[in-house]
Design an enzyme around this catalytic site. Structure first.
Site, PDB file in Angstrom:
ATOM      1  CG  HIS A 100      -3.818  -3.508   2.800  1.00 47.39           C
ATOM      2  ND1 HIS A 100      -2.908  -3.085   3.749  1.00 47.39           N
ATOM      3  CD2 HIS A 100      -4.270  -2.390   2.183  1.00 47.39           C
ATOM      4  CE1 HIS A 100      -2.819  -1.765   3.715  1.00 47.39           C
ATOM      5  NE2 HIS A 100      -3.633  -1.316   2.760  1.00 47.39           N
ATOM      6  CD  GLU A 157      -1.774  -6.020   5.273  1.00 46.62           C
ATOM      7  OE1 GLU A 157      -2.353  -4.949   5.519  1.00 46.62           O
ATOM      8  OE2 GLU A 157      -1.305  -6.290   4.147  1.00 46.62           O
ATOM      9  CB  CYS A 186      -1.004  -0.035   1.148  1.00 48.29           C
ATOM     10  SG  CYS A 186      -2.376   1.134   0.906  1.00 48.29           S
TER      11      CYS A 186
END
Length: 244
Positions: free
Chosen positions: A220, A222, A115
């Site tokens: 993202h 994660e 990001c």
């Protein structure tokens, strides 16, 4: 003998209170640290106040470096267009991450950006950003998901360059990803290859082909660790850090 786990330097985000008398907090979402741990690495948090003059210490000490999400890169760093949606600048973080990116490229230090991380990496190497996609790029899909959208919800696809490292990492030509950003790469830095594109033509993944591991992605992963595909990027990063 078991192979030692690579130790990864994660540059912190900061929570800056409205009241100047209150302390600024360096922090990192547990999602980032957990993704590194699950991939076989050991995360260590580096505060934004870390002196840029001491970056060689980080290079000598840690196997890789990870630039995470957060507020916007200051527009003056890439002569960007001022926009009311831009967050307050964090100059120490900008300076530290920009210098780290340059050092990572110069010394073949594995680096991953997510990001804001991909945006900082692009700016550090001479690229620029759209400071507000919706206002500056007509006809795009909605990249800034509304408040309350689940962080693991796929919003759009990213198509990979068939010759890219990312395509090899994922073992497929495209990936469905989440989307929580209002800025994106405009002019890509010359060191990078654009290797992931959205259906509306925005660059959402970059890499340096001849570097041990220099990859940035706009989504993202994660937050999508329940999807086995989304784990692959972190695994590839940690594997590269074993040999750095």
């Amino acid at each position: 003998m078991n192979q030692k786990r690579p130790v990864i330097a994660i540059i912190c985000n900061q929570d800056i209170p409205d009241n100047p008398d209150e302390a600024i907090y360096n922090d990192v979402s547990q999602r980032y640290t957990t993704a590194i741990l699950n991939a076989g690495g050991l995360p260590v948090l580096i505060p934004d106040e870390f002196p840029p003059s001491e970056i060689q210490y980080l290079r000598d000490t840690y196997s890789g470096v990870f630039l995470i999400g957060g507020g916007d890169v200051a527009v003056e760093r890439f002569f960007g267009k001022v926009h009311p949606s831009i967050s307050a600048p964090n100059h120490p973080r900008d300076i530290l991450e920009i210098e780290i990116t340059k050092h990572a490229v110069e010394t073949s230090w594995p680096i991953l950006g997510i990001c804001r991380g991909i945006q900082t990496m692009n700016v550090a190497l001479g690229g620029s950003l759209y400071t507000d996609i919706a206002d500056q790029v007509p006809g795009t899909i909605h990249h800034s998901s509304p408040k309350g959208t689940p962080r693991n919800q796929a919003i759009h696809s990213v198509q990979f360059d068939p010759q890219s490292r990312l395509e090899k990492i994922y073992g497929k030509s495209s990936l469905n990803v989440n989307s929580f950003h209002h800025q994106a790469i405009s002019k890509i830095a010359s060191a990078f290859s654009p290797v992931g594109m959205t259906p509306d033509g925005l660059i959402e993944a970059v890499e340096i082909p001849d570097h041990p591991f220099a990859i940035g992605v706009q989504w993202h992963p994660e937050c999508m660790q329940d999807d086995p595909d989304q784990i692959k990027l972190f695994t590839a990063f940690i594997n590269a850090c074993h040999t750095s």
